[in-house]
Design a protein around this motif. Sequence first.
Motif, PDB file in Angstrom:
ATOM      1  N   MET A 100      23.161 -68.437  -6.239  1.00  0.00           N
ATOM      2  CA  MET A 100      23.396 -67.794  -7.559  1.00  0.00           C
ATOM      3  C   MET A 100      24.653 -67.317  -7.610  1.00  0.00           C
ATOM      4  SD  MET A 100      20.249 -68.737  -8.212  1.00  0.00           S
ATOM      5  CE  MET A 100      20.517 -68.401  -9.693  1.00  0.00           C
ATOM      6  N   GLY A 101      25.865 -67.390  -6.407  1.00  0.00           N
ATOM      7  CA  GLY A 101      26.890 -66.238  -6.696  1.00  0.00           C
ATOM      8  C   GLY A 101      28.081 -66.969  -7.495  1.00  0.00           C
ATOM      9  N   GLY A 102      29.551 -66.599  -7.762  1.00  0.00           N
ATOM     10  CA  GLY A 102      30.280 -66.934  -8.716  1.00  0.00           C
ATOM     11  C   GLY A 102      30.253 -67.609 -10.037  1.00  0.00           C
ATOM     12  N   ASP A 103      31.795 -67.600 -10.597  1.00  0.00           N
ATOM     13  CA  ASP A 103      31.821 -67.966 -12.141  1.00  0.00           C
ATOM     14  C   ASP A 103      30.579 -69.087 -12.335  1.00  0.00           C
ATOM     15  OD1 ASP A 103      32.295 -65.751 -12.095  1.00  0.00           O
ATOM     16  OD2 ASP A 103      34.904 -67.122 -11.985  1.00  0.00           O
ATOM     17  N   LEU A 104      30.499 -70.417 -11.435  1.00  0.00           N
ATOM     18  CA  LEU A 104      29.455 -70.898 -11.795  1.00  0.00           C
ATOM     19  C   LEU A 104      28.407 -70.934 -10.727  1.00  0.00           C
ATOM     20  CD1 LEU A 104      32.567 -73.852 -11.715  1.00  0.00           C
ATOM     21  CD2 LEU A 104      31.557 -73.216 -13.194  1.00  0.00           C
ATOM     22  N   GLY A 105      28.454 -70.864 -10.436  1.00  0.00           N
ATOM     23  CA  GLY A 105      26.690 -70.576  -9.476  1.00  0.00           C
ATOM     24  C   GLY A 105      26.141 -71.878  -8.873  1.00  0.00           C
ATOM     25  N   LEU A 106      25.142 -72.178  -9.879  1.00  0.00           N
ATOM     26  CA  LEU A 106      24.806 -73.657  -9.189  1.00  0.00           C
ATOM     27  C   LEU A 106      25.160 -74.831  -9.616  1.00  0.00           C
ATOM     28  CD1 LEU A 106      20.861 -72.714 -10.308  1.00  0.00           C
ATOM     29  CD2 LEU A 106      21.571 -72.873  -7.889  1.00  0.00           C
ATOM     30  N   ASP A 107      26.011 -74.472 -10.959  1.00  0.00           N
ATOM     31  CA  ASP A 107      26.657 -75.804 -10.591  1.00  0.00           C
ATOM     32  C   ASP A 107      27.986 -75.953  -9.495  1.00  0.00           C
ATOM     33  OD1 ASP A 107      25.434 -76.347 -13.475  1.00  0.00           O
ATOM     34  OD2 ASP A 107      27.042 -75.262 -14.806  1.00  0.00           O
ATOM     35  N   ALA A 108      27.642 -75.413  -9.015  1.00  0.00           N
ATOM     36  CA  ALA A 108      29.355 -75.360  -8.316  1.00  0.00           C
ATOM     37  C   ALA A 108      28.994 -75.468  -6.775  1.00  0.00           C
ATOM     38  CB  ALA A 108      29.686 -74.200  -7.762  1.00  0.00           C
ATOM     39  N   THR A 109      27.171 -74.617  -6.220  1.00  0.00           N
ATOM     40  CA  THR A 109      27.010 -74.719  -4.985  1.00  0.00           C
ATOM     41  C   THR A 109      25.878 -75.401  -4.364  1.00  0.00           C
ATOM     42  OG1 THR A 109      25.408 -73.362  -5.319  1.00  0.00           O
ATOM     43  CG2 THR A 109      26.892 -71.688  -5.404  1.00  0.00           C
ATOM     44  N   VAL A 110      24.710 -76.065  -5.488  1.00  0.00           N
ATOM     45  CA  VAL A 110      24.138 -77.038  -5.112  1.00  0.00           C
ATOM     46  C   VAL A 110      24.746 -78.564  -4.899  1.00  0.00           C
ATOM     47  CG1 VAL A 110      22.472 -78.603  -5.970  1.00  0.00           C
ATOM     48  CG2 VAL A 110      22.042 -75.454  -6.366  1.00  0.00           C
TER      49      VAL A 110
END
Lengths: 385, 385
Positions: B9-19
């Motif tokens: 969930m972290g960062g400005d983009l959250g799931l859009d980046a991490t997943v």
Amino acid sequence: MITLSIDAMGGDLGLDATVPAALEVLARHPGVRLILVGDPRGIEEHLLHSENSRRVARAAKNCRREKSSSETSASGAGSDAGMEKSVGNCPVQLHGALRDRLQVVAASELVGMHESAAYALRKKKDSSMRVAINLVQDGRADACISSGNTGALLATARFVLRTIRGVDRPAICAALPRMDGRHTYVLDLGANVDSPPEILLQFGRMGSVLVNCLENKPRPTVGLLNIGVEDVKGNDVIKAAAELFKRGELNYVGYIEADGIYAGDTDLVVCDGFVGNVALKATEGAAQMIMGAIREEFGRNLARRSAGLLAMPVLSAIRSRLDHRRYNGASLLGLRGTVVKSHGGADAVAFRSAVEVGIKEVQEGLVRSIENALTEQPDSVRVAT
Amino acid sequence: MITLSIDAMGGDLGLDATVPAALEVLARHPGVRLILVGDPRGIEEHLLHSENSRRVARAAKNCRREKSSSETSASGAGSDAGMEKSVGNCPVQLHGALRDRLQVVAASELVGMHESAAYALRKKKDSSMRVAINLVQDGRADACISSGNTGALLATARFVLRTIRGVDRPAICAALPRMDGRHTYVLDLGANVDSPPEILLQFGRMGSVLVNCLENKPRPTVGLLNIGVEDVKGNDVIKAAAELFKRGELNYVGYIEADGIYAGDTDLVVCDGFVGNVALKATEGAAQMIMGAIREEFGRNLARRSAGLLAMPVLSAIRSRLDHRRYNGASLLGLRGTVVKSHGGADAVAFRSAVEVGIKEVQEGLVRSIENALTEQPDSVRVAT
């Protein structure tokens, strides 16, 4: 008439930079007199050489002008004759006009670029730097410009000129380029390490006066350099400084991070000299690396070199926009006299920029304005240094 | 098999980046398992979406391959049919292979990017960040990666994992690009403000182990960041630190100035976190300004836009060389567990780089090596924090 003393021997290039810059300043600013301080024989040789170069350049320009005006009739040989004539006409006029406003004062010593400030102060009493500063103290010059060793310049200027009442430590302030093509002024850039909150407030006051003077901004916005914009961020010194800035009369807008210098978040950024110097050098290093990468990538193969040729005007425009020579000339603030520090590696173009910063500061009465700003404050805080 | 926990969930983009980054890491590293920590429904939706995107991308690739191999015989309609077939074949295989090494762990809270570290630590006990770190502490993960709020990540990691014996303060270390295309590692980048000399020496030791681990350099050169290279330069802390470094076992080469980071003067640069953070942000700001100037100058008129089109491959190469996403992934050093901080604004490509830093650190046994280096030193100095 404004008179400036020039430490002609200072910097990596010495006379090769200072003498042609001096002639260019005299040509551009009819209300300015210059005193070149250093080895009289070396100065004279460089003056002759620079005058010759200027003469040839002017002759070539005249020649191009004549050639273009008589393009329909004149032959190639005719324009060569035109060049000879211009060369013959120029020198006396140039020589007379500029030399009238130029004086040479002898100094037998030179402060080395890596000499300690203490040594320069104690042992080099007839250095070009020291003599140039003495001329300001004696009232013979309104300002002094030097490319010499920063530590020695600061120590000598402070010893000879003394600080303004209300100022505990002089600071170095310079303009850095920003996104929108304007400047952000940053101080301190390396005069002081470990600056307590009260000193940072003095920096803010002096810097605000400088921005007003050079940029005609009566209430410039001021930010404190920190590692975050939230109240909890930073060390104890910066937090205590923020409290002083909030209570003070400055147009204080809060913390800014180092990238905000280039984004143009504020007109003035205040920081300790250690931190400011690191920010400045990191920027120089990063910019050099990027420009190096651009050169390398455009030179990689024939196709790229061709693209590079087409992109040449754009690349020149970028280089000129970022050209540190245009921003040369850091102000030593808080002294009872105007002193401008030019970059040690300055060439003639860069050195001229530094001299022009000095001219502007004298014209605008910077020292008097700082004196007023620092002594008028009812809550002015003095600290032992 | 290596297992990493991801604060999804972290960062400005959250799931859009991490997943999408997680799926890419699983595809590239068959020996890696990932645990995605956060909102299970959101993660599931993003997994489906990312898997679909990967499937379509792979199908398009297959389609291009088939098309080029049957170029002489196939019609346009035929290659469309081929694409359908690939899309039909891919998902089951992809789904199975990657999902087998992917686990989702629920966390009901999220640490805000501007939330205070103390608040996150006290009140957000079921945040994706905290749960991801807990997995390392419980031995279920070998390392944790987060794009979340730096202060909260540092405080939580320190509270949950504790520091290694011999380490007083954890530090943040990252690689910065340099002229020759290699990296300079710099620490501390903002975990500590006001670091005394003994702490700077610990930073030097931890950083040397990291450079050896990530760059396979047994005795990396170490410099202390200062505002000049001469002995007299700097503040009292840096001078005292230099004495400790000279007496110590590190490959210490002396002071370096901030532009030396990019010139590649040393493999590792040690500094206080306030100063390191300012250097990093000043660099980011200057680089953004220069790239902005390049865009602006190439877009100024039609001729320049045409030159820009021709120079496109060169400009892309420059951008890719300086792309901060390639350098994403700062190491939190000195903890009894591996934690990597990704840039808050990281996209999927950048986040993948950070995860790969974590993988490498686990493979090389970074934590154990730091433990050995810090406890084996006979002259190891401990200070109260």
